[in-house]
Design an enzyme around this catalytic site. Sequence first.
Site, PDB file in Angstrom:
ATOM      1  N   GLY A  14       0.833  -1.203   0.000  1.00 31.90           N
ATOM      2  CA  GLY A  14       0.000   0.000   0.000  1.00 31.90           C
ATOM      3  C   GLY A  14       0.857   1.238   0.000  1.00 31.90           C
ATOM      4  O   GLY A  14       2.092   1.176  -0.042  1.00 31.90           O
ATOM      5  N   ASP A  21      -7.646   2.353  14.978  1.00 27.39           N
ATOM      6  CA  ASP A  21      -8.026   1.659  13.739  1.00 27.39           C
ATOM      7  C   ASP A  21      -7.998   0.149  13.957  1.00 27.39           C
ATOM      8  O   ASP A  21      -7.513  -0.606  13.118  1.00 27.39           O
ATOM      9  CB  ASP A  21      -7.089   2.056  12.598  1.00 27.39           C
ATOM     10  CG  ASP A  21      -7.616   1.621  11.238  1.00 27.39           C
ATOM     11  OD1 ASP A  21      -8.810   1.271  11.159  1.00 27.39           O
ATOM     12  OD2 ASP A  21      -6.847   1.614  10.276  1.00 27.39           O
TER      13      ASP A  21
END
Length: 899
Positions: free
Chosen positions: A612, A754
């Site tokens: 990513g 998260d």
Amino acid sequence: LGSAAFSSLMVEVMIVHFLSYIHFLPGSDSSTAAHCRYPLGMEDGRIKDHDITASSQWYETTGPQYARLNREEGDGAWCPAGLLQPSDTQYLQVDLGQLTFLTVVGTQGRYARNSGKEFARMYRLNYSHDGQLWRSWKNRLGNKTMEANDNAYVSVIKDLHPPIISRYIRLIPVTKMPTTVCMRLELYGCPWHDGLTSYSSPEGQLMMPPGYPIASLNDSTYDGAHERRKLSGGLGQLTDGVTGQDDFLVTRQYHVWPGYDYVGWRNGSLGSGYVEMEFVFDKQRNFTSMKVHSNNMFYRGVKIFSSVSCSFKPRLIANWETEPVEFRTVLDDRNPSARYVTVPLGRRNAKALRCRFHFADVWMMFSEISFQSAPCPPPTRLVTFQLPASTLPILTITINGENAKLSVFGGMTTPSTKDQPDDGNTPILIGCLVTIILLLVVIIFLILWCQYVCKVLEKAPRRILEEEVTVRLSSSSDTIILQTPPVPPRVSQMDHPYERVFLLDPQYQDPAGLRNKLPELSRSAETSGEYLFAFLSSSPFSSHLHLSFNQRHHVTSYSVPHYAETDIVSLQGVTGSNMYAVPALTVDSLTRKDISVAEFPRHRLLFREKLGEGQFGEVHLCEAEGLPEFLGEGAPLPDRDGRPVLVAVKQLRADATNNARNDFLKEIKIMSRLNDPNIIQLLCVCVSSDPLCMVTEYMDNGDLNMFLSQREMESTLTHANNIPAVSLSDLLHMSVQISSGMRYLASLNFVHRDLATRNCLLDRRLTIKIADFGMSRNLYSSDYYRIQGRAVLPIRWMAWESILLGKFTTASDVWAFGVTLWEIFTLCKEQPYSLLSDEQVIENTGEFFRNQGRQIFLYAPLLCPPSLFELMMRCWDRDIADRPTFEGLYQALRPHVVQ
């Protein structure tokens, strides 16, 4: 959150709540039939009498205006004239005033206070967008007749499968023998604000794979024309709110054929490498994005489209614009799950779109297509007044949307009385025109004033913390005055960032209930700015309340960790990964000597895959040669039998700013403090030269979300067919490990912010380590909500106070842990709140704040023991103090694991 991102989120949530109160229809804008079931106004009178017509009526007292469900007015119902014959097409017509997503119809007979007995046993539905072209509704099996009542008083509620998108509805009673019929009616649904009125496409095709059932991938509910293998002028399965499942052969409907939920095409069968579709809208709109729900069963030759090119047409009679918007997708050969693909449309204006979806494999299948758009502002209007007075100027006023310009082009000489005779009406005409000019000047002043105060509104979240705020809600009118000078109650000039606005609550909040909430709210709000924001997020426009407070008088009876909100490091790290929230003092004044891990030789890192990226960095999967020997004994590395060790490498790009470089070093220091068996550990760094790198653990089995989504629950069937499976004991073991890792973070006052299965890595022995770079992966981009193109937020995992107040604490991590447990016990087969859009999730947080029993909770997974689901519900408690701690969660889960 960072101050800019948090301010943007505050403004966006305020817009959602503001719009939810200025919509007068208490329905949802969702196109999902399961949630779009609000009464449209027959019973309560919002649909006016003049909007209800009929082909005939027996008497004035049985006219169409009396066809209201549960009402006993007139003679109790609508009754067509005479006996209804089997061949008759008498109808009751309702004008809904706008395009509406209709999902349910309710009918009654004529009871007339126990004196009537007429009712319809069956009926048909016709519908129209414009009142001219009428279509007949039919169910998914092609039947046009719907069963109705068997007595005169009990209401019968029937779901429409498929639902209808229309403005005009005709209900046609059906009988098998001559009889008297009377009916009452209610319609249920919500406004259709997508604006899409029709789409055209090639017809779907048959898929005949060897060894599998034949799949008919046609658009079976399409209501437009079907000629020469082309569908045109209608709507169908791509707008019915039903998304297909991961396996396209499995359907959500009963008694239908395999492949029913999808419309699909075979590569090469259309004479090109793409599928061309055209979309027509009710008016010219400004398009932000298009969402396409696609199947991705790649091992059966089905993939999402590789790219799409969309052209725009401002008017139906115009030519297509020459500059299309092009978008290339990221193909995924690892996760076969169906998914929404969001295509940005660059805020282009159009009334029609033509999109060409290019194949990535043998088959391409869609189940839903929706658009994020807003009506374009009205066109520029040029108005010129030329006054016949002696020296009056020519006045030109140009109005474009909300901008106005006043121009004076000169004067006129006084005409002589010889050239122009005196007219007795001239003074009256001049007076009228002068009055009109004065009114237009006032309008221009108001428009300019609104432009000014809207700019002030954008700065309001910061100013609220500094100024005294008084909120008055008048007891004699439905107005709000915000005296934070000058902040108007208007947000229409701000860019609307939402695809749709969903109204989960059809009723306004009870004023008395709001008063009861105020003491609780004052305890949970650390600053007056948060107090006002939470109050605006929950207050109805009809409440009667006077409230004033000052930033100097803080309520301190509720303890809030000092790192909440203003001390939080930015949510998204420079590499696109999450950064833990920690007390700000721990990341100040960083130098190289603060980094406690060793420098690893850069040339020993062998690139394998890009995981990513973020704004200034990337995350790579690499092999590290000689890493066990480099780290020595006790290193937390898996046994690789002498092979290179898999690691995740976060790398800062060369074009990173100095601030990004400093943030990267801060992240290294944060990571170096973590040392727990269930937390990903920073192993080493490469910071002696550019690009800066940090090397962390990575697990052979990847992340927990992908691991579970590819497995089934252990059973005799899975053993017999060699299907990858997990047991209930495995799931409980995973849950305990995650709670243990979070217990460790909480002991350090670290807030993850998260926590989700995508951020939990798994090795061969099902050992879990909590990580932080799920945010950076394109695979999970749909799990994050983007704030006006900047920060991204995992709102489906966030507690209500994190979304509404910007507060991230250990208690908000507990909320996310409850959602993570839910993911585990659903085997990650669907996204949390999968039937709600992002905007609907934000609306639901307002219901959690109001706590009036209308909030939507995640359902209990079938695999989940009742005691464990009760533990999840405690994690989602509205009151922060009532949520369990991670220590308590660990102790509650640990006894369930077989040692």
